[in-house]
Structures are given as structure tokens and as C-alpha cells.
Design a protein around this motif. Structure first.
Motif, short mmCIF file in Angstrom:
data_model
loop_
_atom_site.label_atom_id
_atom_site.label_comp_id
_atom_site.label_asym_id
_atom_site.label_seq_id
_atom_site.Cartn_x
_atom_site.Cartn_y
_atom_site.Cartn_z
N LEU A 1 -28.99 -16.68 -51.26
CA LEU A 1 -27.66 -17.12 -50.86
C LEU A 1 -26.60 -16.79 -51.91
O LEU A 1 -25.55 -16.22 -51.59
N PHE A 2 -26.88 -17.14 -53.17
CA PHE A 2 -25.85 -17.02 -54.20
C PHE A 2 -25.70 -15.59 -54.72
O PHE A 2 -24.58 -15.15 -55.00
N PHE A 3 -26.79 -14.84 -54.88
CA PHE A 3 -26.70 -13.47 -55.35
C PHE A 3 -26.37 -12.50 -54.21
O PHE A 3 -25.80 -11.44 -54.44
N GLY A 4 -26.75 -12.88 -53.00
CA GLY A 4 -26.56 -11.99 -51.86
C GLY A 4 -25.36 -12.36 -51.03
O GLY A 4 -24.27 -11.80 -51.17
N LEU A 5 -25.52 -13.32 -50.13
CA LEU A 5 -24.47 -13.65 -49.17
C LEU A 5 -23.18 -14.09 -49.83
O LEU A 5 -22.10 -13.53 -49.57
N LEU A 6 -23.25 -15.08 -50.71
CA LEU A 6 -22.04 -15.58 -51.36
C LEU A 6 -21.50 -14.57 -52.36
O LEU A 6 -20.29 -14.34 -52.43
N GLY A 7 -22.39 -13.95 -53.14
CA GLY A 7 -21.95 -13.00 -54.16
C GLY A 7 -21.20 -11.82 -53.58
O GLY A 7 -20.11 -11.46 -54.06
N VAL A 8 -21.74 -11.21 -52.55
CA VAL A 8 -21.12 -10.01 -51.97
C VAL A 8 -19.95 -10.36 -51.06
O VAL A 8 -18.83 -9.86 -51.24
N MET A 9 -20.18 -11.22 -50.09
CA MET A 9 -19.12 -11.54 -49.14
C MET A 9 -17.99 -12.32 -49.79
O MET A 9 -16.81 -12.13 -49.47
N GLY A 10 -18.33 -13.20 -50.72
CA GLY A 10 -17.30 -13.97 -51.41
C GLY A 10 -16.42 -13.08 -52.28
O GLY A 10 -15.19 -13.22 -52.28
N THR A 11 -17.04 -12.18 -53.03
CA THR A 11 -16.26 -11.27 -53.89
C THR A 11 -15.37 -10.35 -53.06
O THR A 11 -14.21 -10.11 -53.41
N TYR A 12 -15.89 -9.84 -51.96
CA TYR A 12 -15.09 -9.00 -51.08
C TYR A 12 -13.88 -9.77 -50.57
O TYR A 12 -12.75 -9.25 -50.54
N TRP B 1 -11.98 -10.63 -43.62
CA TRP B 1 -13.41 -10.61 -43.33
C TRP B 1 -13.80 -9.30 -42.66
O TRP B 1 -13.03 -8.75 -41.88
N ASN B 2 -14.97 -8.82 -42.98
CA ASN B 2 -15.52 -7.62 -42.34
C ASN B 2 -16.97 -7.93 -41.97
O ASN B 2 -17.79 -8.20 -42.85
N SER B 3 -17.28 -7.91 -40.69
CA SER B 3 -18.61 -8.34 -40.22
C SER B 3 -19.74 -7.47 -40.76
O SER B 3 -20.86 -7.96 -40.94
N THR B 4 -19.47 -6.18 -41.05
CA THR B 4 -20.54 -5.30 -41.53
C THR B 4 -20.95 -5.61 -42.97
O THR B 4 -21.95 -5.08 -43.45
N LEU B 5 -20.19 -6.49 -43.65
CA LEU B 5 -20.58 -6.90 -45.00
C LEU B 5 -21.91 -7.64 -45.02
O LEU B 5 -22.53 -7.78 -46.08
N PHE C 1 -25.51 -0.45 -43.17
CA PHE C 1 -24.09 -0.49 -43.50
C PHE C 1 -23.49 0.91 -43.48
O PHE C 1 -22.39 1.12 -42.96
N VAL C 2 -24.19 1.86 -44.07
CA VAL C 2 -23.70 3.25 -44.09
C VAL C 2 -23.49 3.76 -42.67
O VAL C 2 -22.45 4.35 -42.34
N LEU C 3 -24.45 3.51 -41.80
CA LEU C 3 -24.39 4.02 -40.43
C LEU C 3 -23.29 3.35 -39.62
O LEU C 3 -22.67 3.98 -38.75
N THR C 4 -23.03 2.07 -39.88
CA THR C 4 -22.02 1.34 -39.10
C THR C 4 -20.61 1.54 -39.65
O THR C 4 -19.64 1.14 -39.00
N ASN C 5 -20.48 2.11 -40.84
CA ASN C 5 -19.16 2.32 -41.44
C ASN C 5 -18.81 3.79 -41.63
O ASN C 5 -17.77 4.10 -42.20
N ASP C 6 -19.69 4.68 -41.19
CA ASP C 6 -19.48 6.12 -41.37
C ASP C 6 -19.25 6.49 -42.84
O ASP C 6 -18.57 7.48 -43.15
N GLY C 7 -19.83 5.70 -43.72
CA GLY C 7 -19.69 5.98 -45.16
C GLY C 7 -20.90 6.72 -45.67
O GLY C 7 -21.65 6.20 -46.51
N TYR C 8 -21.08 7.94 -45.20
CA TYR C 8 -22.33 8.65 -45.45
C TYR C 8 -22.53 9.03 -46.92
O TYR C 8 -23.65 9.30 -47.34
N GLY C 9 -21.46 9.02 -47.68
CA GLY C 9 -21.63 9.25 -49.12
C GLY C 9 -22.46 8.16 -49.77
O GLY C 9 -23.11 8.39 -50.79
#
Length: 304
Positions: free
Chosen positions: A161-172, A179-183, A244-252
Motif C-alpha cells: 500500500l505505502f510503497f506502491g499504491l500510495l507512493g506512486v498515485m499519491g506522488t503523481y 487523477w489518471n486511472s492507468t496509474l 501501462f506502456v500498452l494503455t498509454n502508447d508510451g512504448y519508450g
């Protein structure tokens, strides 16, 4: 014990567990890379979020050193690296004072971050303040306190929860205030990778934890199943990043796949090695490979 602590300076450095800090920064960097990709990046958020996260990680490390010594997990039966309080060089009272100091610094840093990021959004500011306080309490109560949740096998959920969901989505959200659902996908990835590091730590300490009554997940399910679980965490994290890459077209961002063989090599090492001293290096290797995965993903996302 292979490591002996000779003086107080060395003991404090050992208690800080500097090797855990790159993993702590991974969620902040990952969210910041994605915020930059979406055009929301703010340097002040990155710097203050990094400082706050580092302080929380140090607080967790100090609390873990203190808590395991108090509750008996750090005893003569423990096969992992010696701890500062266990060694007797740092007294329990000194460690508690250090914990209070770092907790205070984390609170000040966290409030500064929220004021900078959410000054014009009081409702969100209050919500994140509550989450920040919960983060401090979670860092302290993992193995210390009267009812440490790490001793009943809830450490994996907390790290996820804290390193993953909260860490990433909270910082974003602090970068973008949106909010971005693909996060969900990168948040899942970091949660799974971070939980893998904890799982390896608990596999290493499975014998001493059993004696101390610390019911970590490997103690509950056994070493064989804990190894299967570790493979699930590593493979699942990579699949989540791919989604995430596939749903955001961020192929790099596919550049992160260059680190995948290293992660597989580490997982094989964890499966192969049985002794605590042989398993211990894979904590650092897995944490660093996670950080490298984030860097390669983010750099690829922004450049290509």
C-alpha cells in the motif's frame, strides 16, 4: 554473525540501512517520470517528496532495529546481519530518541510538501495530511509498539500500500492535482517489487522469526511457497508495467525490459540459496534492480 559493529558511528550507519533508500525513492521517481510524460512535473514536489520518503524509510529502519530487539526477533538465533540495538552499542533509549527526531523531521518535510503542492486545495491537503500521519505511524509500528503488525504477517500489505499504491498515485497527484486511472498499473508494479524485497528479508530470517513468534508470511506459508510467491511478485510487477506502456502508447517505457533478466537472475538466486548469509545480498540486488527498472522505464518514456 559475519558483521560486527565496532563503534557507535558504525552502529548508527548500520541502523540507517542505506541500501534500502534507493527502493524508497523508486515510487517517487516512477510517479514523477509519469507526471513529466503527462506534462505535470514539478521539481519542488520531486525534491520534497524524495526527502519525506527518505526520512520515512530511515524511521522505519530505526524502528525495525528497535522493535525486533525488544520483541526478540533480533536474538542470538538470528542469522542475518547484526543490528545496532542488539549489539548493545546503541541503547534502546538512544534509538527511541533518534526515532522521535526522524519522525519529527518527516512530519515537517511532509507538511512542507503538502503546502507547496496543495496550498490552493485545502480538502486534498487535509486528506494527504492524514495519509502522511498514517505513513509515520506505519513506519514506527511495523515491528515496534505493543502490537506490531509485522509480527502477525501484515507487513506485505503495508509495504504494498505505502510503497506502491500510495507512493506512486499519491506522488503523481501532488504533481498534477488530477487523477489518471492507468496509474494503477505502475502503482501495482512498485507495490509488488517492494513487497518482494520484504519477502526476501523474511525468507532470510524465517528460522529466527519462528523462534521469536514473528508470524511473517514465509513463516505462515513455508519457504517453498514463499519462493513461489516471490516469483509472482517479480513477474506480476513486470506485467503491470507492460500494461501501462500498452494503455498509454508510451512504448519508450519498454526500455525497462532490459532489467528484467537481472530481476529473474535475482529471483533464481533467492530460490537457490538456503543460508541467511547467502540470501542477504539479494535484498540489495532486488532493491537496486527495482530502482534500475524505474530509471530505465522513465528515461525510455521521456526520450523515445
Amino acid at each position: 554473525m559475519e558483521i560486527t559493529l565496532k563503534d557507535k558511528k558504525q552502529a548508527w550507519l548500520h541502523a540507517l540501512r542505506l541500501r534500502t533508500l534507493p527502493l524508497a525513492l523508486s515510487s517517487i521517481f516512477l510517479a514523477s517520470f509519469i507526471a513529466a510524460y503527462h506534462g505535470y512535473f514539478r521539481w519542488e514536489v520531486l525534491l520534497l517528496a524524495s526527502l519525506t520518503t527518505l526520512l520515512l524509510q530511515v524511521l522505519s529502519n530505526l524502528a525495525n532495529d528497535y522493535g525486533d530487539s525488544v520483541h526478540g526477533a533480533d536474538s542470538d538465533n538470528r542469522e542475518g546481519p547484526i543490528r545496532a540495538v542488539q549489539s548493545g552499542i546503541i541503547r534502546k533509549e538512544e534509538m527511541k530518541k533518534a526515532m522521535y527526531l526522524v519522525a519529527s523531521l518527516a512530519f515537517v518535510s511532509g507538511v512542507s510538501l503538502l503546502l507547496v503542492a496543495l496550498y490552493d486545495h485545502p480538502m486534498f491537503l487535509f486528506l494527504f495530511l492524514v495519509l502522511g500521519i498514517l505513513s509515520i505511524l506505519a513506519a514506527i509500528n511495523y515491528t515496534s509498539g505493543h502490537n506490531p503488525y509485522g509480527y502477525i504477517g501484515l507487513g506485505d500489505i503495508s509495504v504494498f500500500l505505502f510503497f506502491g499504491l500510495l507512493g506512486v498515485m499519491g506522488t503523481y497527484f501532488l504533481h498534477a492535482v488530477t487523477w489518471n486511472s492507468t496509474l494503477v498499473f505502475p502503482a501495482l508494479a512498485l507495490g509488488l517489487f517492494s513487497t518482494s524485497v520484504l519477502n526476501i528479508n523474511n525468507i532470510r530470517d524465517i528460522y529466527s522469526d519462528q523462534i521469536a513468534g514473528k508470524k511473517s508470511l514465509p513463516v505462515r506459508i513455508g519457504r517453498k511457497n514463499a519462493i513461489v510467491y516471490n516469483w509472482f511478485l517479480i513477474l506480476g510487477g513486470n506485467i503491470a508495467l507492460l500494461l501501462f506502456v500498452l494503455t498509454n502508447d508510451g512504448y519508450g517505457g519498454l526500455l525497462f525490459l532490459l532489467v528484467f533478466p537481472l530481476m529473474v537472475k535475482n529471483a533464481k538466486g533467492v530460490e537457490r540459496e538456503k543460508k541467511a548469509a547467502q540470501l542477504d545480498p539479494y535484498l540489495k540486488k532486488t532493491a537496486l534492480s527495482t530502482f534500475l527498472c524505474v530509471l530505465s522505464f522513465g528515461i525510455g518514456l521521456l526520450i523515445f
